[in-house]
Write an enzyme that holds these catalytic residues in place. Structure first.
Site, PDB file in Angstrom:
ATOM      1  N   MET A   7       0.818  -1.220   0.000  1.00 42.94           N
ATOM      2  CA  MET A   7       0.000   0.000   0.000  1.00 42.94           C
ATOM      3  C   MET A   7       0.853   1.272   0.000  1.00 42.94           C
ATOM      4  SD  MET A   7      -2.830  -1.437  -0.234  1.00 42.94           S
ATOM      5  CE  MET A   7      -4.137  -0.263   0.070  1.00 42.94           C
ATOM      6  N   ARG A   8       1.935   1.259  -0.761  1.00 40.98           N
ATOM      7  CA  ARG A   8       2.789   2.442  -0.886  1.00 40.98           C
ATOM      8  C   ARG A   8       3.052   2.691  -2.357  1.00 40.98           C
ATOM      9  NH1 ARG A   8       3.140   4.895   4.166  1.00 40.98           N
ATOM     10  NH2 ARG A   8       3.072   3.204   5.682  1.00 40.98           N
ATOM     11  N   HIS A  57      -3.934  -4.501  -9.224  1.00 45.18           N
ATOM     12  CA  HIS A  57      -4.871  -3.490  -8.755  1.00 45.18           C
ATOM     13  C   HIS A  57      -6.296  -4.040  -8.826  1.00 45.18           C
ATOM     14  CE1 HIS A  57      -6.368   0.441  -7.777  1.00 45.18           C
ATOM     15  NE2 HIS A  57      -7.261   0.293  -8.739  1.00 45.18           N
ATOM     16  N   ASN A 111       2.467  -4.601 -10.472  1.00 41.55           N
ATOM     17  CA  ASN A 111       1.497  -4.375  -9.392  1.00 41.55           C
ATOM     18  C   ASN A 111       0.172  -5.023  -9.786  1.00 41.55           C
ATOM     19  OD1 ASN A 111       0.407  -3.203  -6.996  1.00 41.55           O
ATOM     20  ND2 ASN A 111      -0.566  -1.624  -8.261  1.00 41.55           N
TER      21      ASN A 111
HETATM   22  C1  GRF Z   1      -5.767  -7.077  -3.376  1.00 40.42           C
HETATM   23  O1  GRF Z   1      -7.118  -6.856  -3.671  1.00 40.42           O
HETATM   24  C2  GRF Z   1      -4.881  -6.301  -4.306  1.00 40.42           C
HETATM   25  O2  GRF Z   1      -5.408  -6.143  -5.592  1.00 40.42           O
HETATM   26  C3  GRF Z   1      -4.826  -4.951  -3.630  1.00 40.42           C
HETATM   27  O3  GRF Z   1      -4.766  -5.253  -2.242  1.00 40.42           O
HETATM   28  C4  GRF Z   1      -5.372  -6.520  -2.004  1.00 40.42           C
HETATM   29  C5  GRF Z   1      -4.321  -7.335  -1.328  1.00 40.42           C
HETATM   30  O4  GRF Z   1      -4.826  -8.538  -0.856  1.00 40.42           O
HETATM   31  N1  GRF Z   1      -3.747  -4.161  -4.122  1.00 40.42           N
HETATM   32  P1  GRF Z   1      -3.842  -9.658  -0.292  1.00 40.42           P
HETATM   33  O5  GRF Z   1      -2.955  -8.993   0.762  1.00 40.42           O
HETATM   34  O6  GRF Z   1      -3.054 -10.208  -1.429  1.00 40.42           O
HETATM   35  O7  GRF Z   1      -4.778 -10.648   0.323  1.00 40.42           O
END
Ligand code: GRF
Length: 267
Positions: free
Chosen positions: A135-136, A159, A157
């Site tokens: 989340m960065r 998304h 990444n």
């Molecule tokens: C996923 O939905 C991904 O697309 C988003 O954050 C979530 C991460 O889930 N960026 P996890 O930690 O892989 O369970």
């Protein structure tokens, strides 16, 4: 058999995508090996998944680095190769009219954290860095150092939305609240903006009339677990080529964009 590529994975949370990638490697479904997993916080529960699989882990505590900087900004030693003006010019994360001080603090604190990340990752000699719920946003400081060759991006990444719709932190939530009938997930290479890099592949699913947001998230995640290993395998096969395409619009305007072409595998 093709040699395995070496992957690093960065997470912030529970790491279900990380688990899907580890499982694909262990079951021989992709020509890749996860050699290190890092997080931006010490308590990311996904780190336990890596440890259970015998994979090296580390954390770079972004929150701590940002707090320390803000409490005594002059006491921090910046990386010797950090040039704030160059990074400011390149970045697309903050808008041009954002207050200078805010931009400076954001880019400086992130680069401090990013230089620690680079130090942690460097010994693993990675072919590919996979962001899985990390989340960065990376500044150009990190991106330029990790992607030594701009034509061969090495940071992916995932998304939780059909980009370029709904970038940001809550893709499924934004898709659901907008009233979309179709949702999806996207794997893309990272560029200097937020969720704006060249798209590698996407998967879609229908949002049914009575679906709750929770159900939408569940459907989406299940597709993410398929999509990410597929994209990593395309990378391992050397099939992801970045090309610049030029289009002339009806009004004469010329638009250019770098996109990913998926080429056929060589015989
Ligand atoms: C996923 O939905 C991904 O697309 C988003 O954050 C979530 C991460 O889930 N960026 P996890 O930690 O892989 O369970």
């Amino acid at each position: 058999m093709r040699p395995k590529i070496r992957i690093g994975v960065l997470i912030s949370g529970s790491g279900t995508n990380l688990q899907a990638v580890i499982d694909s490697t262990r079951q021989g479904r992709i020509d890749a090996e996860v050699v290190v997993v890092g997080a931006d916080r010490n308590n990311a529960t996904g780190l336990d998944r890596a440890r259970r699989s015998g994979i090296s882990t580390f954390a770079v505590d972004y929150g701590d680095i940002i707090r320390q900087y803000c409490s005594s900004p002059d006491n921090r030693t910046l990386p010797p190769d950090f040039d704030l003006e160059t990074i400011k010019r390149k970045q697309h994360l903050l808008s041009a009219d954002a207050p200078d001080e805010k931009v400076n603090t954001f880019l400086t604190t992130r680069a401090l954290a990013e230089s620690r990340l680079l130090d942690q990752l460097e010994p693993f000699e990675l072919d590919l860095l996979v962001l899985a719920g990390f989340m960065r946003n990376f500044t150009p400081y990190f991106i330029d150092r990790f992607n030594a060759d701009a034509d061969r991006p090495r940071i992916m990444n995932i998304h939780p939305a059909l980009l370029p719709a709904f970038p940001g932190v809550d893709g499924y939530g934004d898709t659901f609240r907008y009233g979309c009938k179709v949702a999806g997930c996207t794997v893309h290479f990272i560029d200097y903006g937020e969720d704006s890099g060249p798209i590698i592949a996407q998967k879609t699913f229908a949002i049914e009339e009575n679906d709750t947001l929770e159900q939408v998230r569940e459907k989406g995640l299940a597709l993410e677990w398929q999509l990410y290993p597929e994209c990593i395998q395309l990378f391992a096969e050397g099939r992801l080529h970045l090309v610049t395409v030029t289009h002339t619009l009806d009004n004469g305007q010329i638009v250019q964009r770098r996109i990913v072409k998926i080429v056929q595998e060589k015989e």
